[in-house]
Design a protein around this motif. Structure first.
Motif, PDB file in Angstrom:
ATOM      1  N   GLY A  89      39.960  33.241  50.354  1.00 22.16           N
ATOM      2  CA  GLY A  89      41.559  33.229  50.366  1.00 22.16           C
ATOM      3  C   GLY A  89      41.913  33.351  49.081  1.00 22.16           C
ATOM      4  O   GLY A  89      43.418  33.070  48.942  1.00 22.16           O
ATOM      5  N   CYS A  90      41.204  33.761  47.841  1.00 21.78           N
ATOM      6  CA  CYS A  90      41.628  33.727  46.598  1.00 21.78           C
ATOM      7  C   CYS A  90      41.580  34.916  46.215  1.00 21.78           C
ATOM      8  O   CYS A  90      40.927  35.746  46.612  1.00 21.78           O
ATOM      9  CB  CYS A  90      41.137  32.761  45.739  1.00 21.78           C
ATOM     10  SG  CYS A  90      41.619  30.946  45.974  1.00 21.78           S
ATOM     11  N   LEU A  91      42.414  35.398  44.983  1.00 25.36           N
ATOM     12  CA  LEU A  91      42.389  36.626  44.055  1.00 25.36           C
ATOM     13  C   LEU A  91      41.827  35.988  42.814  1.00 25.36           C
ATOM     14  O   LEU A  91      42.534  34.990  42.416  1.00 25.36           O
ATOM     15  CB  LEU A  91      43.469  36.992  43.924  1.00 25.36           C
ATOM     16  CG  LEU A  91      43.790  38.459  42.943  1.00 25.36           C
ATOM     17  CD1 LEU A  91      42.796  39.628  43.329  1.00 25.36           C
ATOM     18  CD2 LEU A  91      45.236  38.741  42.784  1.00 25.36           C
ATOM     19  N   ILE A  92      40.729  36.481  42.240  1.00 24.15           N
ATOM     20  CA  ILE A  92      40.104  36.304  41.110  1.00 24.15           C
ATOM     21  C   ILE A  92      40.598  37.390  40.212  1.00 24.15           C
ATOM     22  O   ILE A  92      40.222  38.578  40.257  1.00 24.15           O
ATOM     23  CB  ILE A  92      38.432  36.225  41.059  1.00 24.15           C
ATOM     24  CG1 ILE A  92      38.294  35.161  42.291  1.00 24.15           C
ATOM     25  CG2 ILE A  92      37.883  35.691  39.748  1.00 24.15           C
ATOM     26  CD1 ILE A  92      36.709  35.001  42.799  1.00 24.15           C
ATOM     27  N   THR A  93      41.137  37.066  39.149  1.00 19.20           N
ATOM     28  CA  THR A  93      41.662  38.049  38.189  1.00 19.20           C
ATOM     29  C   THR A  93      41.056  37.306  36.616  1.00 19.20           C
ATOM     30  O   THR A  93      40.720  36.398  36.321  1.00 19.20           O
ATOM     31  CB  THR A  93      43.083  38.321  37.888  1.00 19.20           C
ATOM     32  OG1 THR A  93      43.789  37.075  37.381  1.00 19.20           O
ATOM     33  CG2 THR A  93      43.632  38.624  39.324  1.00 19.20           C
ATOM     34  N   PRO A  94      41.097  38.338  35.535  1.00 22.63           N
ATOM     35  CA  PRO A  94      41.103  37.939  34.289  1.00 22.63           C
ATOM     36  C   PRO A  94      42.150  36.986  34.102  1.00 22.63           C
ATOM     37  O   PRO A  94      43.354  37.168  34.696  1.00 22.63           O
ATOM     38  CB  PRO A  94      41.252  39.062  33.459  1.00 22.63           C
ATOM     39  CG  PRO A  94      41.002  40.345  34.239  1.00 22.63           C
ATOM     40  CD  PRO A  94      41.510  39.831  35.635  1.00 22.63           C
ATOM     41  N   GLY A  95      42.156  35.839  33.104  1.00 22.88           N
ATOM     42  CA  GLY A  95      43.018  35.132  32.659  1.00 22.88           C
ATOM     43  C   GLY A  95      43.980  35.948  31.872  1.00 22.88           C
ATOM     44  O   GLY A  95      43.867  37.013  31.515  1.00 22.88           O
ATOM     45  N   LEU A  96      45.397  35.456  32.214  1.00 18.41           N
ATOM     46  CA  LEU A  96      46.475  36.294  31.388  1.00 18.41           C
ATOM     47  C   LEU A  96      46.653  36.036  29.936  1.00 18.41           C
ATOM     48  O   LEU A  96      46.295  34.748  29.679  1.00 18.41           O
ATOM     49  CB  LEU A  96      47.776  35.964  32.101  1.00 18.41           C
ATOM     50  CG  LEU A  96      47.902  35.844  33.741  1.00 18.41           C
ATOM     51  CD1 LEU A  96      49.382  35.824  34.180  1.00 18.41           C
ATOM     52  CD2 LEU A  96      47.353  37.289  34.245  1.00 18.41           C
ATOM     53  N   VAL A  97      47.262  36.834  29.240  1.00 18.49           N
ATOM     54  CA  VAL A  97      47.072  36.904  27.640  1.00 18.49           C
ATOM     55  C   VAL A  97      48.558  36.954  27.234  1.00 18.49           C
ATOM     56  O   VAL A  97      49.228  37.716  27.592  1.00 18.49           O
ATOM     57  CB  VAL A  97      46.371  37.842  26.988  1.00 18.49           C
ATOM     58  CG1 VAL A  97      46.425  37.627  25.566  1.00 18.49           C
ATOM     59  CG2 VAL A  97      45.054  37.947  27.597  1.00 18.49           C
ATOM     60  N   ASN A  98      49.171  35.799  26.649  1.00 19.15           N
ATOM     61  CA  ASN A  98      50.603  35.543  26.343  1.00 19.15           C
ATOM     62  C   ASN A  98      50.782  36.043  24.758  1.00 19.15           C
ATOM     63  O   ASN A  98      49.955  35.409  23.771  1.00 19.15           O
ATOM     64  CB  ASN A  98      51.000  34.242  26.236  1.00 19.15           C
ATOM     65  CG  ASN A  98      52.416  34.224  26.089  1.00 19.15           C
ATOM     66  OD1 ASN A  98      53.245  35.022  26.446  1.00 19.15           O
ATOM     67  ND2 ASN A  98      52.782  33.009  25.270  1.00 19.15           N
TER      68      ASN A  98
END
Ligand code: ZN
Length: 463
Positions: free
Chosen positions: A63-72
């Motif tokens: 039930g989840c989407l796994i992505t790279p962590g976001l970069v600010n």
């Protein structure tokens, strides 16, 4: 306070979720698995967990989407305690309201502000952030050290910049004289920041950059000397550029050049430089930035909040410029959600250039690999690949807000903010079920409110 994040180690497996790797081929595995050992990714692929990892600690990511962590790529953490001011002002009006308030910053207030801002960023899926701190009151103490300590507490990978201003109003700049510093003091503090904190290693959790503030608050001499110092030590350079039409007018009036021409004349274009905003660019400026490898922190929400305009993100990407996302300072983006910047980047690009201007996977790429390229970390973060650092966001998309959206990446980018099931930074758990593990959110909110009242009181303004 709740327990701090545990240290990385052992095997951790995420199974059952849709894995959007954002690798060069944009591979996706639904359902798939991702295995972390210590601080690195050791397996990613389709289907169930391979047998050799059956000893791993397993997280069910169904039930989840796994992505790279976001970069600010752009922020001013200290502004977390001065939100909601000059809400209808232009950039220059907003700055002139806030400079005298920021003059009261010290270590305690900056620590509280930075902790609040970093915890909120983590909740929005951010695993790596930069910060641009450029207000150093004479009696303020070690404000850079304060925010570095806050980043360690929250657990984010951190690229703070030693910012600076040396052009006060009496010399033709915008900021009041009492918030600018002497050039020699700036350069000494910048060198000390590099020598004390900068870690160039491949798995670094902390890298320093140098960041004179903007064309209307720093001298050409400071820009030149900062670039020489940064290049001597191999650290990156950052500044605000081409944010507003007022800045464009200022540069043409004072230098007879556009903002990009001004920086170019000072040796400030190159693959080690990234500009925040870059809203008002002509075609020649974009071509020059592309040719020199200069990159951009695109801050759509802040630009909209200040009515500054919409950056030409599509044109920049098409020209080959690396474009990352930034929330910008909390005082010009009260939401400061990096997830929201991803959504706004897509919506604003389409508002400007039509429905083909930016796809949902382009927006995810901008928020992850785009930011990694801007910070020079493209070989280490920004995608989910074997050997890369384990900076991973797990978004729940089977709830009411997203359950019927067939494309998981479209659910993330076009839907409302999804619950953040898990956030790993360098293999460590930083967020679980929307709770930032290193802080008590209620206690921190009370501390933020008190710090804000104190800072405004120091400026003689009750809140
Ligand atoms: Zn900024």
């Amino acid at each position: 306070m709740t327990a701090p994040p545990e240290t990385g180690g052992g095997l951790l497996a995420l199974v059952g979720g849709h894995v959007a790797t954002n690798d060069a081929g944009r591979s996706e595995h639904g359902p798939g698995h991702l295995v972390v050992e210590g601080q690195r990714i050791v397996a990613v692929g389709a289907g169930p967990l391979p047998a050799q990892y059956r000893e791993a600690s397993v997280v069910d990511a169904s039930g989840c989407l796994i992505t790279p962590g976001l970069v600010n790529t752009h922020h001013h953490l200290y502004q977390w305690i001065t939100r909601g001011a000059a809400v209808d002002g232009t950039l220059f009006e907003w700055l002139q309201t806030l400079y005298p308030v920021w003059a009261g910053l010290d270590v305690g207030l900056t620590t509280t502000a930075a902790t609040g801002a970093l915890a909120w960023l983590a909740r929005s899926g951010c695993t790596t952030t930069t910060d641009h701190h450029y207000v150093f009151p004479a009696q303020g103490g070690d404000l850079l050290g304060a925010e570095i300590a806050a980043a360690r507490r929250v657990g984010l990978r951190f690229h703070p910049t030693r910012g600076s201003m040396d052009l006060g109003v009496s010399a033709g700049g915008l900021p009041p004289d009492d918030v600018v510093e002497d050039v020699d003091a700036i350069l000494a503090a910048s060198e000390a920041a590099i020598l004390t904190h900068h870690d160039p290693s491949a798995d670094s959790m902390l890298r320093i950059a140098l960041a004179p503030c903007s064309p209307f608050s720093v001298t050409a001499g400071l820009l030149t000397a900062s670039a020489e110092l940064a290049r001597r030590y191999g650290v990156r350079l950052h500044t605000h550029l081409a944010e507003s039409t007022d800045e464009d007018d200022y540069c043409r009036e004072h230098f007879g050049r556009t903002p990009v021409e001004h920086l170019d004349s000072l040796g400030w274009l190159g693959p080690d430089v990234w500009f925040a905003h870059a809203v008002h660019l002509d075609d020649a400026s974009i071509a020059r930035m592309a040719a020199t490898g200069t990159s951009v922190a695109h801050c759509p929400s802040s630009n909209a909040r200040l009515g500054a305009g919409i950056a030409r993100a599509r044109d920049l990407r098409a020209a080959g410029v690396a474009v990352g996302l930034g929330v910008d300072g909390a005082a010009s983006n009260e939401a400061s959600s990096l997830w929201e910047e991803m959504r706004h980047a897509l919506l604003f690009a389409r508002a400007r250039g039509g429905p083909q201007a930016l796809g949902v996977r382009d927006a995810l790429d901008m928020a992850t690999m785009g930011g990694a390229r801007v910070l020079g970390r493209q070989d280490e973060i920004g995608s989910l690949e074997v050997g890369k650092l384990a900076d991973v966001a797990v978004w729940r998309i089977d709830g009411l807000g997203h359950a019927d959206v067939a494309d998981p990446v479209a659910a993330l980018v076009l839907g409302g903010p999804p619950p953040l099931e898990l956030l790993l930074v360098n293999g460590r758990r930083v967020v679980e079920s929307d709770a930032v593990l290193g802080v008590d959110a209620d206690e921190l909110a009370a501390e933020v409110a008190a710090a804000s009242r104190e800072l405004w009181a120091r400026a003689g303004q009750a809140r």
